[in-house]
Design a protein around this motif. Structure first.
Motif, short mmCIF file in Angstrom:
data_model
loop_
_atom_site.label_atom_id
_atom_site.label_comp_id
_atom_site.label_asym_id
_atom_site.label_seq_id
_atom_site.Cartn_x
_atom_site.Cartn_y
_atom_site.Cartn_z
N ASP A 188 3.42 14.95 -1.21
CA ASP A 188 4.41 13.81 -1.02
C ASP A 188 5.00 13.06 -2.11
N LEU A 189 4.08 12.68 -3.06
CA LEU A 189 4.20 11.82 -4.20
C LEU A 189 4.62 12.59 -5.30
N GLY A 190 4.50 13.77 -5.31
CA GLY A 190 4.75 14.63 -6.27
C GLY A 190 3.98 14.93 -7.53
N LEU A 191 2.61 14.62 -7.13
CA LEU A 191 1.50 14.65 -7.96
C LEU A 191 0.81 16.10 -7.96
N PRO A 192 0.15 16.29 -8.96
CA PRO A 192 -0.47 17.67 -9.09
C PRO A 192 -1.46 17.75 -7.87
N GLU A 193 -1.26 18.81 -7.04
CA GLU A 193 -2.02 19.05 -5.74
C GLU A 193 -3.55 19.88 -6.23
N THR A 194 -4.24 18.82 -6.50
CA THR A 194 -5.65 19.25 -6.77
C THR A 194 -6.88 19.01 -5.75
N GLY A 195 -6.40 18.11 -4.92
CA GLY A 195 -7.55 17.67 -4.00
C GLY A 195 -8.37 16.44 -4.45
N VAL A 226 4.42 7.02 -14.86
CA VAL A 226 4.30 7.50 -16.33
C VAL A 226 4.70 8.82 -16.16
N ASP A 227 5.40 9.42 -17.06
CA ASP A 227 5.60 10.59 -17.27
C ASP A 227 6.32 11.13 -15.73
N ARG A 228 6.96 10.17 -15.17
CA ARG A 228 7.63 10.46 -13.70
C ARG A 228 6.39 10.59 -12.75
N LYS A 229 5.01 10.36 -12.93
CA LYS A 229 4.22 10.44 -11.83
C LYS A 229 3.71 8.98 -11.45
N PRO A 230 3.56 8.85 -10.27
CA PRO A 230 3.35 7.40 -9.77
C PRO A 230 2.21 6.98 -10.13
N ARG A 287 0.88 -1.14 -0.01
CA ARG A 287 -0.04 -0.13 -0.03
C ARG A 287 0.89 1.38 -0.14
N GLY A 288 0.49 2.24 -0.87
CA GLY A 288 1.18 3.49 -0.94
C GLY A 288 2.24 3.59 -1.68
N ARG A 289 2.66 2.40 -2.42
CA ARG A 289 3.99 2.39 -3.26
C ARG A 289 3.51 2.25 -4.62
N PRO A 290 4.15 3.00 -5.60
CA PRO A 290 3.76 2.86 -7.05
C PRO A 290 3.72 1.30 -7.80
#
Length: 346
Positions: free
Chosen positions: A157-164, A93-97, A86-89
């Motif tokens: 924390d994961l480097g994903l777009p912070e959209t909520g 894809v395009d450096r986003k997990p 859980r929580g791991r990629p």
């Protein structure tokens, strides 16, 4: 089994052919004779288990294909045999997990503030809480402001777009931790939404058998079996799943059903798809008279007999054979427990 029994008897007959065809055609017995037989074994009373050995393979439970909804260039893929929790990629894809979370319900809609209540919201909140996000988060089916804040923290924390907003391109829900059986995409490949990216399985070891439908009566759920693993290790197991759909087996014109076996203890071997042998019980006979199979003699008039040893004299007694197992064979006839019968010298 009759063929195996006949072969064993023929082998024994070759070892002491001088007495193989004893017995008069009309009575099936012979007058007491000497010399003594090479060796003797007792007629014993015991439970006899007749078995059949089939081929299987050592593998992992719950194999399935995983598709991702992210599109783009694969920048990281796990190696075959990797364990992902859980929580791991599962993939990048395009450096986003694309992250693994635990749950039985697939992410079928975007989750965000204002979305209607539902079990998918509760499933997401349960994972966020387990991963350490949302001190003030209450796990329920309502996507609250506390849920929104927890999602923002997780995305940061994961480097994903912070959209909520949690999208299907970011998360895959599976029942638990998985082992990668086959990474279908490698770094540099193009990921397409809905395209299978990985084949994964659970972490529990099991034995799978493609059982010939002619032997399906041997496979009942809950039946105990013995499995010989690579390296000669023998482990007890229990049949936990029996398929109900017959599947063609190559071009051989036969069909098989799926049988899964749970092992009593973890095997030493870490190999996946390793060949094994499974000993299935085909018949169990309680409290029967038995002798070693090599004690059987093929009689001239047909059937089998045993050479009863009484002091220095011997006589051949015709018997009927029954179940066979563990080198012993069930017999009935003019014999009793404790009698001595001739066998080839070991």
């Amino acid at each position: 089994m009759k063929k195996l029994l006949a072969a064993a008897v023929l082998a024994a007959a070759g070892a002491w052919a001088a007495i193989t065809f004893l017995g008069e055609a009309d009575t099936g017995t012979a007058a007491p004779s000497a010399p003594a037989v090479p060796a003797t074994a007792p007629v014993t009373r015991q439970d006899l288990v007749d078995t059949k050995t089939v081929e299987g393979r050592l593998t992992y439970s719950g194999e399935r294909q995983v598709a991702v909804e992210a599109g783009g260039t694969v920048t990281w893929a796990p190696a075959d045999g990797s364990v992902i929790r859980r929580g791991r990629p599962l993939l990048k894809v395009d450096r986003k997990p694309v992250v693994l979370m635990y749950g039985s319900l697939p992410l079928y809609r975007s989750l965000h503030r204002g979305v209607s209540d539902g079990p998918d919201v509760e499933q997401l909140e349960r994972n966020l809480k387990a991963l350490g996000y949302g001190d003030d988060l209450t796990v329920d089916d309502d996507f609250t402001y506390a849920t929104h804040l927890a999602v923002l923290e997780w995305q940061e924390d994961l480097g994903l777009p912070e959209t909520g907003r949690v999208e299907a391109s970011q998360v895959v829900f599976l029942p638990g931790a998985v082992r990668v059986t086959d990474a279908k995409l490698s770094a540099g490949d193009k990921a397409q939404p809905g395209r299978p990216a990985l084949t994964v399985s659970g972490l529990r070891r099991l034995v799978h058998v493609d059982l010939d439908t002619a032997d399906q009566e041997l496979a009942r759920k809950g039946t105990k079996v013995t499995v010989e693993l690579p390296g000669g290790e023998r482990v007890g197991g229990k049949i936990t799943s029996v398929g109900t759909v017959a599947e063609p087996k190559g071009d051989e014109g036969t069909t098989t059903i799926d049988v899964d076996i749970t092992l009593r203890k973890p095997p030493k071997s870490r190999l996946d798809q390793a060949p094994v042998e499974v000993e299935l019980v085909s018949e169990r006979r309680a409290n029967v008279l038995t002798v070693p199979v090599e004690a059987l003699l093929a009689l001239r008039e047909g059937g089998f007999g045993v050479e009863v040893v009484e002091g220095s004299a011997t006589r051949v007694v015709p018997v009927k054979t029954g179940a066979f197992g563990g080198g012993q064979v069930e017999i009935t006839g003019n014999v009793s427990e404790g009698m001595k019968v001739g066998v080839p010298a070991s």
